[in-house]
Design an enzyme around this catalytic site. Structure first.
Site, PDB file in Angstrom:
ATOM      1  N   ASP A 102      10.421  -2.755  -3.381  1.00 20.70           N
ATOM      2  CA  ASP A 102      10.428  -2.021  -4.651  1.00 20.70           C
ATOM      3  C   ASP A 102      10.285  -0.519  -4.438  1.00 20.70           C
ATOM      4  OD1 ASP A 102       7.785  -2.280  -3.795  1.00 20.70           O
ATOM      5  OD2 ASP A 102       7.001  -2.970  -5.714  1.00 20.70           O
ATOM      6  N   ASP A 105       6.025   4.165  -0.073  1.00 20.24           N
ATOM      7  CA  ASP A 105       5.009   5.162  -0.347  1.00 20.24           C
ATOM      8  C   ASP A 105       4.563   5.740   1.008  1.00 20.24           C
ATOM      9  OD1 ASP A 105       3.103   6.068  -2.569  1.00 20.24           O
ATOM     10  OD2 ASP A 105       1.679   5.208  -1.170  1.00 20.24           O
ATOM     11  N   ASP A 161       4.165  -3.013 -10.593  1.00 21.93           N
ATOM     12  CA  ASP A 161       3.000  -3.309 -11.423  1.00 21.93           C
ATOM     13  C   ASP A 161       1.910  -2.266 -11.300  1.00 21.93           C
ATOM     14  OD1 ASP A 161       2.275  -4.055  -8.683  1.00 21.93           O
ATOM     15  OD2 ASP A 161       0.469  -4.903  -9.585  1.00 21.93           O
ATOM     16  N   ARG A 167       5.235  -5.510 -15.014  1.00 18.79           N
ATOM     17  CA  ARG A 167       6.395  -5.821 -14.172  1.00 18.79           C
ATOM     18  C   ARG A 167       7.658  -6.109 -14.983  1.00 18.79           C
ATOM     19  NH1 ARG A 167       4.558  -6.650  -8.886  1.00 18.79           N
ATOM     20  NH2 ARG A 167       2.501  -7.595  -8.659  1.00 18.79           N
TER      21      ARG A 167
HETATM   22  P1  IMP Z   1       3.512   1.592   1.619  1.00 17.72           P
HETATM   23  O1  IMP Z   1       4.845   2.244   1.740  1.00 17.72           O
HETATM   24  O2  IMP Z   1       3.133   0.747   2.788  1.00 17.72           O
HETATM   25  O3  IMP Z   1       2.418   2.575   1.267  1.00 17.72           O
HETATM   26  O4  IMP Z   1       3.496   0.529   0.446  1.00 17.72           O
HETATM   27  C1  IMP Z   1       4.335   0.552  -0.637  1.00 17.72           C
HETATM   28  C2  IMP Z   1       3.737  -0.415  -1.644  1.00 17.72           C
HETATM   29  O5  IMP Z   1       2.749   0.262  -2.419  1.00 17.72           O
HETATM   30  C3  IMP Z   1       4.773  -0.895  -2.632  1.00 17.72           C
HETATM   31  O6  IMP Z   1       5.362  -2.099  -2.236  1.00 17.72           O
HETATM   32  C4  IMP Z   1       3.957  -1.072  -3.890  1.00 17.72           C
HETATM   33  O7  IMP Z   1       3.389  -2.360  -3.919  1.00 17.72           O
HETATM   34  C5  IMP Z   1       2.851  -0.072  -3.782  1.00 17.72           C
HETATM   35  N1  IMP Z   1       3.141   1.158  -4.565  1.00 17.72           N
HETATM   36  C6  IMP Z   1       3.273   2.414  -4.080  1.00 17.72           C
HETATM   37  N2  IMP Z   1       3.530   3.295  -5.052  1.00 17.72           N
HETATM   38  C7  IMP Z   1       3.575   2.585  -6.208  1.00 17.72           C
HETATM   39  C8  IMP Z   1       3.817   2.949  -7.589  1.00 17.72           C
HETATM   40  O8  IMP Z   1       4.060   4.112  -7.972  1.00 17.72           O
HETATM   41  N3  IMP Z   1       3.794   1.913  -8.471  1.00 17.72           N
HETATM   42  C9  IMP Z   1       3.547   0.627  -8.119  1.00 17.72           C
HETATM   43  N4  IMP Z   1       3.316   0.246  -6.849  1.00 17.72           N
HETATM   44  C10 IMP Z   1       3.326   1.215  -5.894  1.00 17.72           C
HETATM   45 MG    MG Z   2       4.897  -4.054  -3.101  1.00 14.58          MG
END
Ligand code: IMP
Ligand code: MG
Length: 184
Positions: A102, A105, A161, A167
């Site tokens: 999705d 980050d 979410d 969602r």
């Molecule tokens: P990362 O890239 O390992 O930090 O993880 C990304 C995950 O963080 C995504 O799959 C989401 O579950 C969650 N996430 C990061 N930013 C958002 C946001 O703005 N809304 C909802 N979930 C987010």
């Molecule tokens: Mg996720």
């Protein structure tokens, strides 16, 4: 319960999402011509996006899902993710995997997952994310397919979410700050 009132603004409308998905499907079809794909959706955030994406793909495909949870939150950036639902396949050497996520980050989830599936011997591993927040990266990671880059704002809807809610909203919207201030 009116969830729409918790949205500060719509960042990506339903129509824009449809155009993004169509464009991504065309890119993927072009790159995988003559191949067969395994889409691996990361639960739960990817389900709406992956459902729409697979309807637009012409490349023959199978689907699977994985569930991961980052751990060590608040401590030093370890880059470890815990697999809570794994792929149960013994044919990875002959499988071209496209991980569907999705949003990216910190980059930790996809970076760790890509390395892991590579190490297990998958024929190829690429990544497709609906949303990307490049300004938040803690580990270097560049997805192969990106729906849209967004600023550092907390977004919900179209699968994403906050505390498991929102969602089902058909758009991607910025959550009002008072919502997470209230709950956390
Ligand atoms: P990362 O890239 O390992 O930090 O993880 C990304 C995950 O963080 C995504 O799959 C989401 O579950 C969650 N996430 C990061 N930013 C958002 C946001 O703005 N809304 C909802 N979930 C987010
Ligand atoms: Mg996720």
């Amino acid at each position: 319960m009116d969830l729409q009132k918790d949205i500060q603004k719509i960042l990506i409308s339903e129509e824009e999402l449809a155009a993004i998905v169509k464009r991504l499907a065309e890119e993927i079809d072009r790159d995988y011509a003559g191949k067969k794909l395994l889409l691996v959706g990361i639960l739960k955030g990817s389900v709406v996006f992956m459902g729409d994406l697979m309807k637009h793909l012409k490349t023959p495909l199978q689907i699977d899902f994985m569930k991961v949870s980052s751990y060590g939150a608040g401590t030093r950036s370890s880059g470890y993710v815990k697999i809570t639902l794994d792929l149960l396949r013994d044919d990875l050497e002959s499988t071209d995997i496209l991980i569907v996520e999705d949003i990216i980050d910190s980059g930790k989830t996809l970076s760790a997952l890509t390395k892991m599936l590579d190490a297990r011997g998958a024929r190829s591993v690429r990544t497709c994310t609906l949303l990307d927040k490049p300004s938040r990266r803690e580990v270097p990671f560049t997805p192969d397919y990106i729906g849209a880059e967004i600023p550092d704002e907390f977004v919900v809807g179209y699968g994403l979410d906050y505390d498991e809610d929102y969602r089902m909203l058909p758009f991607v919207g910025v959550l009002k700050e008072e919502i997470y201030r209230k709950k956390s």
